[in-house]
Design a protein around this motif. Structure first.
Motif, PDB file in Angstrom:
ATOM      1  N   VAL A 191       0.840  -1.198   0.000  1.00  0.00           N
ATOM      2  CA  VAL A 191       0.000   0.000   0.000  1.00  0.00           C
ATOM      3  C   VAL A 191       0.883   1.259   0.000  1.00  0.00           C
ATOM      4  O   VAL A 191       0.716   2.160  -0.838  1.00  0.00           O
ATOM      5  CB  VAL A 191      -0.917  -0.028   1.247  1.00  0.00           C
ATOM      6  CG1 VAL A 191      -1.550   1.327   1.495  1.00  0.00           C
ATOM      7  CG2 VAL A 191      -1.988  -1.108   1.086  1.00  0.00           C
ATOM      8  N   ALA A 192       1.849   1.300   0.913  1.00  0.00           N
ATOM      9  CA  ALA A 192       2.725   2.478   1.009  1.00  0.00           C
ATOM     10  C   ALA A 192       3.509   2.677  -0.288  1.00  0.00           C
ATOM     11  O   ALA A 192       3.647   3.810  -0.776  1.00  0.00           O
ATOM     12  CB  ALA A 192       3.689   2.309   2.185  1.00  0.00           C
ATOM     13  N   ALA A 193       3.981   1.566  -0.872  1.00  0.00           N
ATOM     14  CA  ALA A 193       4.773   1.672  -2.104  1.00  0.00           C
ATOM     15  C   ALA A 193       3.915   2.108  -3.292  1.00  0.00           C
ATOM     16  O   ALA A 193       4.383   2.825  -4.178  1.00  0.00           O
ATOM     17  CB  ALA A 193       5.458   0.337  -2.394  1.00  0.00           C
ATOM     18  N   ASN A 194       2.639   1.693  -3.302  1.00  0.00           N
ATOM     19  CA  ASN A 194       1.727   2.160  -4.351  1.00  0.00           C
ATOM     20  C   ASN A 194       1.583   3.677  -4.307  1.00  0.00           C
ATOM     21  O   ASN A 194       1.604   4.348  -5.335  1.00  0.00           O
ATOM     22  CB  ASN A 194       0.341   1.518  -4.178  1.00  0.00           C
ATOM     23  CG  ASN A 194       0.150   0.283  -5.044  1.00  0.00           C
ATOM     24  OD1 ASN A 194      -0.188   0.389  -6.224  1.00  0.00           O
ATOM     25  ND2 ASN A 194       0.399  -0.883  -4.463  1.00  0.00           N
ATOM     26  N   VAL A 195       1.426   4.194  -3.096  1.00  0.00           N
ATOM     27  CA  VAL A 195       1.254   5.643  -2.949  1.00  0.00           C
ATOM     28  C   VAL A 195       2.578   6.359  -3.260  1.00  0.00           C
ATOM     29  O   VAL A 195       2.606   7.390  -3.949  1.00  0.00           O
ATOM     30  CB  VAL A 195       0.744   5.994  -1.535  1.00  0.00           C
ATOM     31  CG1 VAL A 195       0.597   7.509  -1.363  1.00  0.00           C
ATOM     32  CG2 VAL A 195      -0.602   5.308  -1.281  1.00  0.00           C
ATOM     33  N   ALA A 196       3.702   5.770  -2.796  1.00  0.00           N
ATOM     34  CA  ALA A 196       5.014   6.366  -3.054  1.00  0.00           C
ATOM     35  C   ALA A 196       5.299   6.417  -4.563  1.00  0.00           C
ATOM     36  O   ALA A 196       5.902   7.374  -5.063  1.00  0.00           O
ATOM     37  CB  ALA A 196       6.103   5.569  -2.340  1.00  0.00           C
ATOM     38  N   PHE A 197       4.830   5.378  -5.278  1.00  0.00           N
ATOM     39  CA  PHE A 197       5.018   5.341  -6.725  1.00  0.00           C
ATOM     40  C   PHE A 197       4.346   6.557  -7.388  1.00  0.00           C
ATOM     41  O   PHE A 197       4.920   7.204  -8.260  1.00  0.00           O
ATOM     42  CB  PHE A 197       4.442   4.029  -7.279  1.00  0.00           C
ATOM     43  CG  PHE A 197       4.652   3.856  -8.746  1.00  0.00           C
ATOM     44  CD1 PHE A 197       5.909   3.515  -9.241  1.00  0.00           C
ATOM     45  CD2 PHE A 197       3.612   4.030  -9.651  1.00  0.00           C
ATOM     46  CE1 PHE A 197       6.119   3.360 -10.608  1.00  0.00           C
ATOM     47  CE2 PHE A 197       3.823   3.878 -11.008  1.00  0.00           C
ATOM     48  CZ  PHE A 197       5.076   3.536 -11.486  1.00  0.00           C
ATOM     49  N   ALA A 198       3.141   6.872  -6.909  1.00  0.00           N
ATOM     50  CA  ALA A 198       2.431   8.041  -7.449  1.00  0.00           C
ATOM     51  C   ALA A 198       3.187   9.330  -7.129  1.00  0.00           C
ATOM     52  O   ALA A 198       3.243  10.254  -7.938  1.00  0.00           O
ATOM     53  CB  ALA A 198       1.022   8.095  -6.882  1.00  0.00           C
ATOM     54  N   LEU A 199       3.812   9.373  -5.938  1.00  0.00           N
ATOM     55  CA  LEU A 199       4.589  10.566  -5.552  1.00  0.00           C
ATOM     56  C   LEU A 199       5.791  10.719  -6.470  1.00  0.00           C
ATOM     57  O   LEU A 199       6.137  11.820  -6.896  1.00  0.00           O
ATOM     58  CB  LEU A 199       5.041  10.453  -4.090  1.00  0.00           C
ATOM     59  CG  LEU A 199       3.931  10.557  -3.042  1.00  0.00           C
ATOM     60  CD1 LEU A 199       4.449  10.160  -1.667  1.00  0.00           C
ATOM     61  CD2 LEU A 199       3.356  11.973  -3.002  1.00  0.00           C
ATOM     62  N   ARG A 200       6.415   9.586  -6.771  1.00  0.00           N
ATOM     63  CA  ARG A 200       7.579   9.617  -7.660  1.00  0.00           C
ATOM     64  C   ARG A 200       7.175  10.125  -9.048  1.00  0.00           C
ATOM     65  O   ARG A 200       7.839  10.981  -9.630  1.00  0.00           O
ATOM     66  CB  ARG A 200       8.184   8.209  -7.772  1.00  0.00           C
ATOM     67  CG  ARG A 200       9.628   8.236  -8.216  1.00  0.00           C
ATOM     68  CD  ARG A 200      10.231   6.861  -8.160  1.00  0.00           C
ATOM     69  NE  ARG A 200      10.066   6.167  -9.415  1.00  0.00           N
ATOM     70  CZ  ARG A 200      10.073   4.832  -9.562  1.00  0.00           C
ATOM     71  NH1 ARG A 200      10.225   4.060  -8.492  1.00  0.00           N
ATOM     72  NH2 ARG A 200       9.928   4.291 -10.727  1.00  0.00           N
ATOM     73  N   CYS A 201       6.044   9.601  -9.544  1.00  0.00           N
ATOM     74  CA  CYS A 201       5.550  10.050 -10.861  1.00  0.00           C
ATOM     75  C   CYS A 201       5.250  11.549 -10.846  1.00  0.00           C
ATOM     76  O   CYS A 201       5.384  12.227 -11.857  1.00  0.00           O
ATOM     77  CB  CYS A 201       4.289   9.304 -11.250  1.00  0.00           C
ATOM     78  SG  CYS A 201       4.562   7.557 -11.501  1.00  0.00           S
ATOM     79  N   ALA A 202       4.831  12.040  -9.688  1.00  0.00           N
ATOM     80  CA  ALA A 202       4.490  13.460  -9.584  1.00  0.00           C
ATOM     81  C   ALA A 202       5.731  14.320  -9.378  1.00  0.00           C
ATOM     82  O   ALA A 202       5.642  15.545  -9.302  1.00  0.00           O
ATOM     83  CB  ALA A 202       3.513  13.660  -8.431  1.00  0.00           C
ATOM     84  N   GLY A 203       6.898  13.675  -9.251  1.00  0.00           N
ATOM     85  CA  GLY A 203       8.150  14.418  -9.109  1.00  0.00           C
ATOM     86  C   GLY A 203       8.408  14.913  -7.696  1.00  0.00           C
ATOM     87  O   GLY A 203       9.197  15.838  -7.485  1.00  0.00           O
ATOM     88  N   VAL A 204       7.762  14.305  -6.712  1.00  0.00           N
ATOM     89  CA  VAL A 204       8.012  14.691  -5.317  1.00  0.00           C
ATOM     90  C   VAL A 204       9.356  14.084  -4.889  1.00  0.00           C
ATOM     91  O   VAL A 204       9.586  12.893  -5.089  1.00  0.00           O
ATOM     92  CB  VAL A 204       6.875  14.161  -4.399  1.00  0.00           C
ATOM     93  CG1 VAL A 204       7.159  14.479  -2.933  1.00  0.00           C
ATOM     94  CG2 VAL A 204       5.530  14.733  -4.830  1.00  0.00           C
ATOM     95  N   PRO A 205      10.281  14.902  -4.324  1.00  0.00           N
ATOM     96  CA  PRO A 205      11.597  14.389  -3.929  1.00  0.00           C
ATOM     97  C   PRO A 205      11.473  13.204  -2.967  1.00  0.00           C
ATOM     98  O   PRO A 205      10.611  13.215  -2.077  1.00  0.00           O
ATOM     99  CB  PRO A 205      12.259  15.582  -3.228  1.00  0.00           C
ATOM    100  CG  PRO A 205      11.507  16.777  -3.703  1.00  0.00           C
ATOM    101  CD  PRO A 205      10.137  16.328  -4.053  1.00  0.00           C
ATOM    102  N   LYS A 206      12.343  12.236  -3.171  1.00  0.00           N
ATOM    103  CA  LYS A 206      12.244  10.968  -2.454  1.00  0.00           C
ATOM    104  C   LYS A 206      12.230  11.106  -0.932  1.00  0.00           C
ATOM    105  O   LYS A 206      11.492  10.396  -0.241  1.00  0.00           O
ATOM    106  CB  LYS A 206      13.424  10.073  -2.875  1.00  0.00           C
ATOM    107  CG  LYS A 206      13.198   8.647  -2.467  1.00  0.00           C
ATOM    108  CD  LYS A 206      14.019   7.687  -3.262  1.00  0.00           C
ATOM    109  CE  LYS A 206      13.613   6.321  -2.770  1.00  0.00           C
ATOM    110  NZ  LYS A 206      14.018   5.218  -3.465  1.00  0.00           N
TER     111      LYS A 206
END
Ligand SMILES: Nc1ncnc2c1ncn2[C@@H]1O[C@H](COP(=O)(O)OP(=O)(O)OP(=O)(O)O)[C@@H](O)[C@H]1O
Ligand SMILES: [Mg+2]
Length: 336
Positions: free
Chosen positions: A95-110
């Motif tokens: 679940v957390a990685a699914n949401v993190a994946f969307a953050l990465r696509c949105a260009g949010v710094p890791k």
């Protein structure tokens, strides 16, 4: 917020949309209803630039998305979130990685991901499921992940394509409740596709009715229930008001069945006893209920007059003075 201007969308010989114009106001929840193939999903995909119209323009927050370059469109899409009937989660990621994946696509710094993931899961009530995989979640929980993911970009608009169609009524209600809470707390503009009028009734402000690639009706939700203008919306509303079976319920041979609609304070008046006082006994109550729509009541009372036939016309006129609408129902079957 979103303006569709004279849009036609054609796939080969098939017209998915025919000369559709629509304005979706900011900060409201707009529902789109129609049968399968009406063009609902196509209309939604045009709003986030997943499809381009064959002719016409789509303007989102002042920007014509039909003329944007690929790159600019991708940028624009960050302000629009979308959720789907089948959730579309990555099954090999938690679940957390699914949401993190969307953050990465949105260009949010890791380095911001852990905090933001926690915030988003908190927002949708799934903090305790962060390390679970999609296969370990219920449908309602999966859709909550879908919503968290859609909110990762901090969008202004949330598009929902049959987001509750795979869920049971109770889970549907909780997801709709969540959408409404998010709309209010984040000031989102929500566009929601459904084929159930109950979903529209639960959370929408405005409703758009589609048929065969066209918008055939657009209305405030209460008004659609109180006076549906097209044959299609009448069918939907009769279903939602539990009236589709009524004509099959047998009636007395000399009776007249009436459907009374109440939209205001007249619902609290002693109409039936007043009728008895004036016309004598003969008005039987067969059923009734009240729907709450946008915190306003819409009352339905089904009665049958078996008193003297010669009183009938005057009785109906008298009832029309007292309630919003009196409909004389035609009948298929009589009580033997
Ligand atoms: N990519 C495509 N290629 C060809 N035809 C398509 C495509 N997408 C949609 N259509 C056609 O366009 C019409 C509208 O489809 P759309 O998916 O928008 O309907 P819908 O109202 O969302 O239906 P449903 O309730 O079943 O999801 C249908 O006739 C469909 O077959
Ligand atoms: Mg669809």
């Amino acid at each position: 917020m979103i303006t569709i201007e004279r849009v036609t969308k054609r796939y080969g010989e098939t017209y998915a949309l025919r000369d559709v114009s629509l304005h979706i106001p900011k900060g409201r929840i707009t529902g789109i209803i129609g049968y399968s193939g009406a063009g609902k999903s196509t209309l939604l995909r045009l709003m986030n630039g997943l499809e381009r119209p064959t002719t016409g323009r789509v303007i989102v927050d002042g920007v014509d998305v039909t003329t944007l370059s690929r790159r600019a469109l991708q940028q624009k899409r960050q302000s629009i979130g979308m959720i789907f009937q089948q959730f579309a989660l990555l099954s090999t990621k938690t679940v957390a990685a699914n949401v993190a994946f969307a953050l990465r696509c949105a260009g949010v710094p890791k380095e911001q991901h852990p905090k933001r993931v926690a915030e988003l899961l908190e927002l949708v009530g799934l903090s305790d499921r962060a390390n679970h995989y999609p296969s370990e979640l219920s449908g309602g929980q999966k859709q909550r992940v879908g919503i968290a993911r859609a909110l990762a970009n901090d969008p202004d608009v949330l598009l929902c394509d049959e987001a509750t169609s795979a869920l049971d009524p109770t889970t549907t209600a909780s997801i709709l409740q969540l959408l409404q809470t998010l709309q209010q707390s984040l000031g989102l503009t929500i566009v929601l596709i459904t084929h159930e009028l109950d979903v529209i009734r639960a959370i929408c402000d405005d409703v758009v009715v589609m048929e065969d690639g066209r918008i055939i009706e657009r209305s405030d939700v209460y008004d659609l229930f109180a006076c549906p203008a097209t044959e299609l919306s009448q069918t939907f509303v009769r279903e939602a008001r539990g009236l589709n079976d009524v004509t099959r319920l047998p009636k007395h041979a000399n009776g007249t069945r009436l459907l009374l609609t109440f939209t205001g304070p007249e619902a609290y008046e002693p109409i039936v006893s007043d009728t008895t006082e004036t016309f004598g006994p003969g008005l039987a109550i067969l059923g009734g209920h009240i729907l709450t729509i946008q915190n306003r009541p819409l009352g339905t009372l089904l009665v049958e007059w078996t008193g003297p036939k010669e009183c009938e016309g005057v009785l109906i006129d008298a009832l029309r003075q007292r309630v919003t609408e009196v409909e004389v129902l035609s009948h298929e079957r009589l009580i033997p």
